[in-house]
Design an enzyme around this catalytic site. Structure first.
Site, short mmCIF file in Angstrom:
data_model
loop_
_atom_site.label_atom_id
_atom_site.label_comp_id
_atom_site.label_asym_id
_atom_site.label_seq_id
_atom_site.Cartn_x
_atom_site.Cartn_y
_atom_site.Cartn_z
N PHE A 125 -21.21 -42.51 25.84
CA PHE A 125 -20.58 -43.83 25.94
C PHE A 125 -19.71 -44.00 27.18
O PHE A 125 -19.20 -45.09 27.44
CB PHE A 125 -19.74 -44.13 24.69
CG PHE A 125 -18.65 -43.13 24.44
CD1 PHE A 125 -17.44 -43.21 25.11
CD2 PHE A 125 -18.83 -42.10 23.52
CE1 PHE A 125 -16.42 -42.29 24.88
CE2 PHE A 125 -17.82 -41.18 23.28
CZ PHE A 125 -16.61 -41.27 23.97
N ARG A 132 0.10 -42.97 17.59
CA ARG A 132 -1.32 -42.82 17.21
C ARG A 132 -1.57 -43.40 15.81
O ARG A 132 -2.59 -44.03 15.57
CB ARG A 132 -1.74 -41.36 17.26
CG ARG A 132 -1.68 -40.71 18.62
CD ARG A 132 -2.77 -41.13 19.53
NE ARG A 132 -4.06 -40.66 19.04
CZ ARG A 132 -5.20 -40.85 19.67
NH1 ARG A 132 -5.22 -41.51 20.81
NH2 ARG A 132 -6.33 -40.40 19.17
N THR A 142 -9.88 -44.62 16.13
CA THR A 142 -10.63 -45.08 17.29
C THR A 142 -11.66 -46.13 16.89
O THR A 142 -11.84 -47.13 17.58
CB THR A 142 -11.32 -43.90 17.99
OG1 THR A 142 -10.31 -42.95 18.37
CG2 THR A 142 -12.07 -44.34 19.22
N ARG A 161 -5.41 -51.51 15.61
CA ARG A 161 -6.87 -51.65 15.61
C ARG A 161 -7.39 -52.24 14.30
O ARG A 161 -8.37 -52.98 14.30
CB ARG A 161 -7.51 -50.30 15.89
CG ARG A 161 -7.26 -49.84 17.33
CD ARG A 161 -7.82 -48.45 17.56
NE ARG A 161 -7.59 -48.01 18.92
CZ ARG A 161 -7.34 -46.76 19.26
NH1 ARG A 161 -7.33 -45.80 18.33
NH2 ARG A 161 -7.15 -46.43 20.52
N ASN A 179 -11.82 -51.39 21.34
CA ASN A 179 -10.70 -51.18 20.42
C ASN A 179 -9.34 -51.53 21.03
O ASN A 179 -8.32 -51.17 20.49
CB ASN A 179 -10.73 -49.78 19.81
CG ASN A 179 -10.46 -48.67 20.79
OD1 ASN A 179 -9.87 -48.89 21.84
ND2 ASN A 179 -10.89 -47.48 20.45
N HIS A 237 -5.21 -47.98 24.17
CA HIS A 237 -5.31 -46.53 24.34
C HIS A 237 -3.94 -45.94 24.05
O HIS A 237 -2.92 -46.49 24.45
CB HIS A 237 -5.72 -46.17 25.77
CG HIS A 237 -5.60 -44.72 26.06
ND1 HIS A 237 -6.55 -43.80 25.66
CD2 HIS A 237 -4.62 -44.00 26.66
CE1 HIS A 237 -6.16 -42.59 26.03
NE2 HIS A 237 -5.00 -42.69 26.64
#
EC number: 2.7.4.6
Length: 137
Positions: free
Chosen positions: A45, A73, A79, A90, A100, A103
Site C-alpha cells: 500500500f 494512540r 489504523t 478514527r 484514516n 498519523h
C-alpha cells in the site's frame, strides 16, 4: 486537513490535558513522505499512501504531556477505522483504512524522529499552560 477537522482534533488533545508545543500547515512532499514512512516502503500500500498524503497540505503538530504517545494512540483509534471504537478520532471521523486522516507516532523514539523531520528544536515552544496544575500532580 481537507476534511475541516483540525479544530476538533486539537480540541480533543487539549481537553485531555496535552499541551500543543508546535504546529505547521504545509505541503507534504513526496520526498518527505518517503522519509517519514520509510518503515512501510516494502508494503504493497506504500505507493498509494504516498500519493494520498501528497494530494494536499498537512497540519503537523507536536504535543507534550504524560504518556502522550501511548494515550494519543488510544485517542486516534485503530489504523483501520472499521475497527475503531466510537469516541476515537478514527472511529468518529473515518470510514476507510487508506483515508484514516491522522498519523500518530507509535513510540517515543518514532516521535523524536518524526518531529525532527518537520521541526527545528527552536520551533518547539516551552511554556507552562495555565491548566497544568489542574491536570498534573
Amino acid at each position: 486537513m481537507q476534511c475541516g477537522l483540525v479544530g476538533k482534533i486539537i480540541k480533543r488533545f487539549e481537553q485531555k490535558g496535552f499541551r500543543l508545543v508546535a504546529m505547521k500547515f504545509l505541503p507534504a512532499s513526496e520526498e518527505h513522505l518517503k522519509q517519514h514512512y520509510i518503515d512501510l516502503k516494502d508494503r504493497p500500500f506504500f505507493p498509494g499512501l504516498v500519493k494520498y498524503m501528497n494530494s494536499g497540505p498537512v497540519v503537523a503538530m507536536v504535543w507534550e504531556g504524560l504518556n502522550v504517545v501511548k494515550t494519543g494512540r488510544v485517542m486516534l483509534g485503530e489504523t483501520n477505522p472499521a475497527d475503531s471504537k466510537p469516541g476515537t478520532i478514527r472511529g468518529d471521523f473515518c470510514i476507510q483504512v487508506g483515508r484514516n486522516i491522522i498519523h500518530g507516532s507509535d513510540s517515543v523514539k518514532s516521535a523524536e524522529k518524526e518531529i525532527s523531520l518537520r521541526f527545528k528544536p527552536e520551533e518547539l515552544v516551552d511554556y507552562k499552560s495555565c491548566a497544568h496544575d489542574w491536570v498534573y500532580e
